[in-house]
Scaffold this active site. Sequence first.
Site, PDB file in Angstrom:
ATOM      1  N   HIS A  89       0.840  -1.203   0.000  1.00 17.23           N
ATOM      2  CA  HIS A  89       0.000   0.000   0.000  1.00 17.23           C
ATOM      3  C   HIS A  89       0.876   1.253   0.000  1.00 17.23           C
ATOM      4  O   HIS A  89       0.659   2.178  -0.774  1.00 17.23           O
ATOM      5  CB  HIS A  89      -0.922   0.001   1.228  1.00 17.23           C
TER       6      HIS A  89
ATOM      7  N   LYS B  16      -8.933 -10.239   7.143  1.00 20.30           N
ATOM      8  CA  LYS B  16      -9.617 -10.640   8.374  1.00 20.30           C
ATOM      9  C   LYS B  16      -9.762  -9.458   9.316  1.00 20.30           C
ATOM     10  O   LYS B  16      -8.941  -8.542   9.289  1.00 20.30           O
ATOM     11  CB  LYS B  16      -8.871 -11.787   9.058  1.00 20.30           C
TER      12      LYS B  16
END
Lengths: 290, 200
Positions: free
Chosen positions: B37, B105
């Site tokens: 990212h 998650k």
Amino acid sequence: MVAEADIQSAVVELLRRTVVKLPSDVEEALERALDAEVDETPTMQLKAIMENIKLAGEGNTPMCQDTGVTIFYVTLPKNCEIDVERGIIDGVRRATSEVPLRPNAVHPITRKNPGDNVGDGMPYINWKVGSNDFIEITVMTKGAGSENMSQMAMLTPSQGVKGIKEFILSTVVRAGGNPCPPMVLGVGIGGSSDICMKLAKQALLRPLNERHKDPEIAGLETELLEALNMLGIGPMGLGGKTTAIGLNIEYAYCHTASLPVAVNVQCWAARRGTMRIHPDGRSEFLTPEE
Amino acid sequence: MTKRLKTPLSENDVRSLNVGEAIYLDGVVYTGRDEVHIHALEYLEKGKNIPVDFKGAALFHCGPIMRKVGEEWEVVAAGPTTSSRMNSLEPQFIEKFRPGAIIGKGGMSQPTIDAMKQYGCVYLAITGGAAVLAAKGLKSVSGVEWYELGMPEAVWILNAENFGPLTVGIDTHGKSLFADVSDKVKENEPAVRERLGLKK
């Protein structure tokens, strides 16, 4: 005679067993959690967990990609003359390529990854000298997802047991689905700030079905676990009946003016491994059980 | 009901999904976590091209264990990492690179939920720690980019087949299963406090 090479090979095997198979107390607790669920989403999560445990065992593969950083607890016999530290470090290096383990250990600032899980202070070894003739080595391979949810607080003595309960509750609520629930909670009470954090992690080394030998602490463990399971965070934070499969407390006497409390949050894959290396060089693997 | 979808995902595919649905994926899945990212957004700022196209792609918050057998890489274990670590970067990442699905998650925060609604992206929850089960659905490896970031942080280009089960955790209608659970936990808290003898 035990040689350094025996330690190294035994450490590789201990790490392999530890990341592939769960201790029986943890697996049994997860089975009970699956039996308790009724809704589709938490049932699907726990079924995936049980299926994963089976596949990992069959394939001799680490059950989770996060094989942690390697933290060891070693009890040496008196007058031990071999370099156990060297054996452990070389064992970790070899296990990283042979098991394999994920190379997780990086420099904290540059984030440079040497690729072998070895660097300053890592593997970390807690030393004790015991009265037996064998070397006992325990390792915890704990992932960062759960470790990142761990917290400690320096409470005041007047906050007492209520303050401890408040802190544990807020830690679990804040963690939510992040630490891969159903989680295990290791709680440290007392000592000093550093001792308290160590106690919290050491609490995770005790089997989940074994209560503290002090009945008052044992009662607190049961009360907290039952209450926390009323929260409804559930497997993977997607809701459900089981938020935690275990809660262990360890304590130490502390300063009269202090009340340290620490929570070490552990994921469902609560991996721990213990072995003994006997004077004749034979290694005996105790946890996870065969 | 279980759905099967193929990547790259069309906006139509993505917008038809609702929280709680179970799905399985086929096609390419890219891994990417903290460093990917940071790197991708830095490249963009400098006007450099990134080595993969995330449009409609499934971006998996995962740092796998990989093994090289001869010249070929294989996936050993590939469960999800905690998605909330990417909370501060994901809204911008979704806006700029337009992935169709984020797999991870633990869920993500409101700005990401908003970006998913605006740009058409879903969050697919996969069982944390179930890394061998996940690897079973990742049949082969097409390549790796940014390997210099380290094995866990690189972009692994993986070919999925019946990859799942994945639960739609955040949909494009602004719904989040995690927010629902968090509301329920708040509702349950007074009873928990009473049980522990704490003030409400």
